[in-house]
Design an enzyme around this catalytic site. Structure first.
Site, PDB file in Angstrom:
ATOM      1  N   TYR B  37       0.861  -1.499  -0.177  1.00 41.03           N
ATOM      2  CA  TYR B  37       0.121   0.857  -0.035  1.00 41.03           C
ATOM      3  C   TYR B  37       1.161   0.941  -0.284  1.00 41.03           C
ATOM      4  CZ  TYR B  37      -4.264   2.268   0.488  1.00 41.03           C
ATOM      5  OH  TYR B  37      -5.349   3.211   0.530  1.00 41.03           O
ATOM      6  N   HIS B 193     -11.335   6.034   6.083  1.00 45.31           N
ATOM      7  CA  HIS B 193     -10.540   4.850   5.950  1.00 45.31           C
ATOM      8  C   HIS B 193     -10.697   4.580   6.694  1.00 45.31           C
ATOM      9  CE1 HIS B 193      -9.439   7.724   1.989  1.00 45.31           C
ATOM     10  NE2 HIS B 193      -9.280   6.683   1.966  1.00 45.31           N
ATOM     11  N   ARG B 223      -4.975   7.725  -8.378  1.00 45.53           N
ATOM     12  CA  ARG B 223      -3.494   7.277  -8.119  1.00 45.53           C
ATOM     13  C   ARG B 223      -4.768   5.591  -8.491  1.00 45.53           C
ATOM     14  NH1 ARG B 223      -6.127   4.843  -2.838  1.00 45.53           N
ATOM     15  NH2 ARG B 223      -4.305   3.621  -3.231  1.00 45.53           N
ATOM     16  N   ASN B 225      -5.994   1.656  -7.231  1.00 47.79           N
ATOM     17  CA  ASN B 225      -6.090   0.969  -5.958  1.00 47.79           C
ATOM     18  C   ASN B 225      -6.239  -0.987  -7.013  1.00 47.79           C
ATOM     19  OD1 ASN B 225      -6.311  -0.280  -3.568  1.00 47.79           O
ATOM     20  ND2 ASN B 225      -8.042   0.323  -2.537  1.00 47.79           N
ATOM     21  N   GLU B 265      -9.503  -0.292  -9.729  1.00 50.68           N
ATOM     22  CA  GLU B 265     -10.117   1.059  -9.350  1.00 50.68           C
ATOM     23  C   GLU B 265      -9.036   2.091  -9.641  1.00 50.68           C
ATOM     24  OE1 GLU B 265     -12.523   0.529  -5.554  1.00 50.68           O
ATOM     25  OE2 GLU B 265     -11.052   2.130  -5.316  1.00 50.68           O
ATOM     26  N   TYR B 316      -8.354  -8.461   3.873  1.00 53.23           N
ATOM     27  CA  TYR B 316      -9.310  -7.514   3.666  1.00 53.23           C
ATOM     28  C   TYR B 316      -9.392  -7.095   2.792  1.00 53.23           C
ATOM     29  CZ  TYR B 316      -9.253  -2.366   2.698  1.00 53.23           C
ATOM     30  OH  TYR B 316     -10.867  -0.929   2.661  1.00 53.23           O
ATOM     31  N   LYS B 317      -9.095  -7.249   1.235  1.00 54.32           N
ATOM     32  CA  LYS B 317      -9.416  -7.879   0.203  1.00 54.32           C
ATOM     33  C   LYS B 317     -10.136  -8.799  -0.547  1.00 54.32           C
ATOM     34  CE  LYS B 317      -5.413  -5.037  -1.404  1.00 54.32           C
ATOM     35  NZ  LYS B 317      -5.696  -3.686  -2.629  1.00 54.32           N
TER      36      LYS B 317
END
Lengths: 320, 346, 200
Positions: B37, B193, B223, B225, B265, B316-317
């Site tokens: 990240y 967040h 950016r 993601n 994204e 998390y994903k």
């Protein structure tokens, strides 16, 4: 990150609104339109005339709904470092200058049920654009504008013409004082207060509001410090491995820019925090002149705002 | 030449796929063989022709299907589009940004004519031809943000700037990766967040917030993601998690190539002029593993990224259940050869 | 899905605003204790500019009521439930003016309700002084059906509205005054971890 985008503009009107205030109308040199902006925004004017040089922030006071031109007002400050005097003396109709893209550090809080705007002297300028926008958006607002006298006060007749009873004027020479305590009493919940003017006036408004039980969250102000003069000192730049001398009438930021380095900045007045710079070593006293760092941060000696703060001592090394 | 819009679905029979042009158009996110990240914000400058970065607002062959899927989501759950009352100026700013950008980039599909506040908008792919008064909400069939984001791919959030923070006070969010606008609306930057692991500890959000607060008009940034999705499903919202969650258990070694999708994204942010708000657009792109494998560099790299992904991020994903199967499938498309730097195909 | 609690509000404790023209103090159950502690450090005359709205829940309700009354606030209201207390608060806020300082003390759902009323009249949440006292029970919004379940002390739990089994995510919405509940067995229906009493 980099310094703000710059736009080349030409002065198409230069009017002495009062003996000390010069209004400039600026149109873009290469395009038809300037970026749209929001009430409360400022631009940084960059102008060089031989050895004389100015890079000062000015509020945009035209209507945010007119992107064909910007308007700014420059007050001649008698004991300034010469920036405002330079504009008064040598910027006229036809002069080309450089400005930055608009930045808003004094935005309207649109959650407000009511907006009370308090201006002192040249502090009227951001409110010129704000009132235009609040009016168009149908917001409940009132403007309270204090000036020395009718002759040296700018734009109050224009504002009265536009907004009628929503504009209240107070003239020192007629012994009219802004009835702040009464004004702060009985306003509906959700009212927001905005103040722009001399430092003493801002302090007075903030203190009076707090003593009237207003939460800090409802009180907004724009306070740009002019970089104060001082003694000459040297700055070592750790990353660029250079040593720069800061003259008595320039800021660290200006001295660094003169050496060809372009650090990040927005307000150049110690308010926005963008030029915050890490201090690698300071053998001496940092003179913090900003309104951004907390007292603890200032005491720590680890950071400085290079747009307004200075140094006195043996050695200063910055992380630049 | 105009785009050919495909008739395809993101639910039910899931007929979505990418044409070879759309595969090369895909914003592959990994510039090296591992992932961590990072803030990774860069100017949203025009990119190569045919890439997802060619124009500020990207319209592609999935446009009509995307808009159809959004309409279905909104019909089922109107709370996916919400705006706090003080955001109306920002909503109009967004109308201006999107209409201007889409009509300049794709004049064969979109036309905007402005005469003062009298605006005329034509959207040919969706068959829309509307005249309205800019700034007057009563002249549009939906509130301004909803009106224009029903016609623009990707999710949109409008962030109000106050007190040195950004507030998620408005949004059209129908194709999100597991966050709820209805829950998050009104939150500050760090609050919304909050569920992201690891990044807070390393100060990523402090730096990102400071950067965004200083964003200037005319200088958008972006950016990338990413996550992974089972089936080409745009609506992977928490609202419907109990309906799509079982998808994650349907992956088998045989169907990885068609079922497992990399979801990227492209997040782009603009300072809005008259509201001083920021628009945060989150444009999702889907690509099947089988489609990834048509670009040898991408399949090699994705294999290596998934193999070395920190377990917290995988959890998390939501990849945990099918991560290994996907790695095994991609291993057949990774000959171990070195990859060149950067994201573009070799 | 484990995550830190950065969206959770902090409740730094009550302190007296010496300048407020009206100190509007809203408390529930054990929250009254926080008001009594505030009284010990508040400046003279503080309560003559105060209105106390007390929601007398819990066993010690009547004891607190007497003690609060002895502070001699300018107004003192006792109400039997959160719902009635919020109704009264709404009424008071409708005519309140700038210079009013709002205080909230009690359980987290109670403070959440007070902040929602504050928000509705344009009070910024940062200007409300808060203190968490009493139970750690939570109000949870089911992300699926949007229903609120009150007094949740364990995770997972059953949504009072749609019946899904939800785990409590440590993500808090001030606007809703609630934490988020997410289906715990969405991926493998019936695969539910043991119930833990996390918020007694």
């Amino acid at each position: 990150m980099s310094a703000p985008a710059e736009i080349r503009v030409r002065v198409t009107e230069a009017e002495a609104v009062t003996p000390a205030i010069k209004r400039l109308k600026l149109v873009p040199v290469t395009s038809n339109a300037l970026p749209d902006f929001s009430g409360g925004a400022h631009t940084v004017v960059h102008y060089t005339d031989g050895p004389r040089h100015v890079r000062n922030p000015y509020s945009l006071m035209g209507s945010p709904f007119d992107s064909s031109a910007y308007q700014i007002s420059v007050l001649r400050v008698p004991d300034s470092r010469g920036g405002s005097a330079l504009i008064h003396d040598s910027v006229n109709e036809g002069t080309e200058i450089t400005i930055t893209s608009p930045i808003n550090l004094f935005p309207i809080d649109r959650r407000a049920r009511r907006h009370i705007l308090i201006a002192g002297g040249i502090g009227i300028t951001p409110f010129m654009a704000m009132t235009a926008q609040l009016d168009r958006e149908g917001a409940d607002f009132q403007l309270h504008y204090a000036m020395r006298c009718r002759d040296t006060g700018a734009y109050w007749k224009v504002l009265q013409g536009l907004y009628g009873h929503r504009v209240h004027t107070y003239f020192d020479d007629s012994n009219q004082t802004l009835p702040l305590t009464r004004l702060l009493d009985g306003q509906p919940l959700g009212t927001h207060l905005y103040v722009c003017g001399p430092a003493g006036m801002i302090d007075w408004v903030l203190k009076t509001a707090r003593h009237a039980g207003w939460p800090d969250e409802n009180v907004h102000y724009e306070r740009f410090a002019a970089p104060p003069p001082g003694n000459t000192f040297a700055v070592e730049l750790a990353k660029s491995k250079r040593t720069i001398e800061v003259g008595p009438r320039e800021s660290v930021l200006e001295a660094i820019e003169a050496a060809g380095i372009e650090p990040q900045f927005l307000c150049r007045g110690g308010a926005c925090g963008q030029c915050e710079t890490a201090v690698v070593c300071a053998d001496g006293t940092l003179q913090h002149n900003d309104h951004y760092l907390s007292d603890d941060e200032k005491a720590s000696g680890k950071k400085m705002m290079i747009c307004v703060s200075r140094f006195e001592g043996a050695r200063l090394v910055l992380d630049l | 030449m105009g785009l050919m819009f495909k008739d395809e679905t993101y639910r039910g029979d899931f007929t979505f796929y990418n044409s070879p042009e759309a595969i090369r158009h895909f914003p592959f996110p990994f510039h090296e063989d591992k992932y961590m990240y990072a803030v990774n914000i860069e100017p949203h400058a025009p990119g190569p022709k045919g890439s997802a970065y060619e124009f500020p607002i990207d319209v592609d062959e999935h446009y009509v299907a995307d808009m159809k899927d959004r309409a279905i989501v909104l019909a089922e759950d109107p709370l996916r589009c919400q705006s706090l009352p003080h955001m109306i100026t920002a909503e109009w700013d967004l109308v201006e940004l999107l209409m201007t950008s889409m009509s300049e980039a794709y004049p064969e599909h979109f036309t905007l004519t402005r005469n003062g506040d009298a605006w005329h908008w034509i959207n040919r792919p969706l068959g829309i031809d509307d005249e309205f008064t800019f700034g007057d909400t009563s002249t549009l069939r939906y509130p301004p943000m909803e009106y224009i984001t029903r016609q623009c791919q990707g999710d949109f959030c409008l962030l109000d700037q106050r007190d040195g923070d950004l507030w998620m006070d408005s949004g059209m969010v129908t194709s999100q990766a597991d966050w709820s606008l209805d829950f998050d609306i009104g939150m500050s930057f760090k609050e919304w967040h909050a569920p992201v692991p690891l990044a807070h500890e390393v100060g990523i959000f402090d730096r990102a917030l400071k950067f965004l607060l200083a964003m200037q008009i005319g200088r958008p940034v972006r950016r990338l993601n990413w996550t992974m999705t089972i089936n080409p499903r745009l609506d992977t919202s928490p609202e419907n998690y109990h309906k799509w969650g079982t998808d994650r258990t349907t992956v088998t070694p045989e169907n990885v190539g068609d079922k497992v999708h990399l979801r990227v994204e492209l997040q782009a942010l603009w300072r809005l002029p008259r509201s001083n708000a920021i628009v945060f657009s989150i444009r999702g792109y889907l690509i099947k593993m089988r489609e990834v494998a048509t670009i040898p560099k991408w399949s090699r790299r994705l294999h290596r990224v998934l193999k070395t992904l920190p377990p917290e991020l995988a959890a998390y994903k939501g990849l945990t259940r099918y991560q290994q199967m996907t790695i095994d499938w991609l291993a057949k498309h990774d000959d171990g050869a070195p990859t060149t730097p950067g994201v573009w195909p070799e | 899905m484990t995550e830190p609690m950065l969206s959770r509000p902090r409740y730094p404790g009550l302190s007296a605003d010496p300048h407020a023209k009206l100190n509007l103090i809203v408390c529930e159950g054990e929250g009254a204790g926080a008001v009594l502690d505030l009284a010990a450090k508040a400046p003279d005359g503080f309560f003559s500019r105060a209105a106390i709205l007390f929601c007398a829940t819990g066993a010690s309700g009547s004891t607190y009521q007497t003690k609060l009354e002895s502070l001699q606030p300018a107004n003192f209201w006792v109400l039997p439930s959160i719902a009635t207390a919020m109704f009264r608060l709404k009424g008071v806020l409708a005519t309140a003016t700038m210079g009013t300082r709002l205080y909230a003390a009690g359980t987290e759902p109670f403070i959440g309700s007070v902040l929602q009323e504050a928000l509705a009249v344009g009070i910024d949440f940062k200007s409300v002084f808060t203190e968490h006292r009493g139970s750690a029970k939570r109000r949870i919004q089911c992300v699926h059906c949007k229903g609120l379940t009150e007094d949740v002390t364990a995770s997972p739990f059953t949504c009072a509205h749609c019946g899904l089994t939800l785990f409590v995510r440590d993500h808090y919405s001030r606007r809703l005054g609630a934490f988020q509940g997410v289906c715990v067995d969405a991926e493998v229906p019936g695969e539910v971890p043991p119930v833990e009493e996390l918020y007694p």
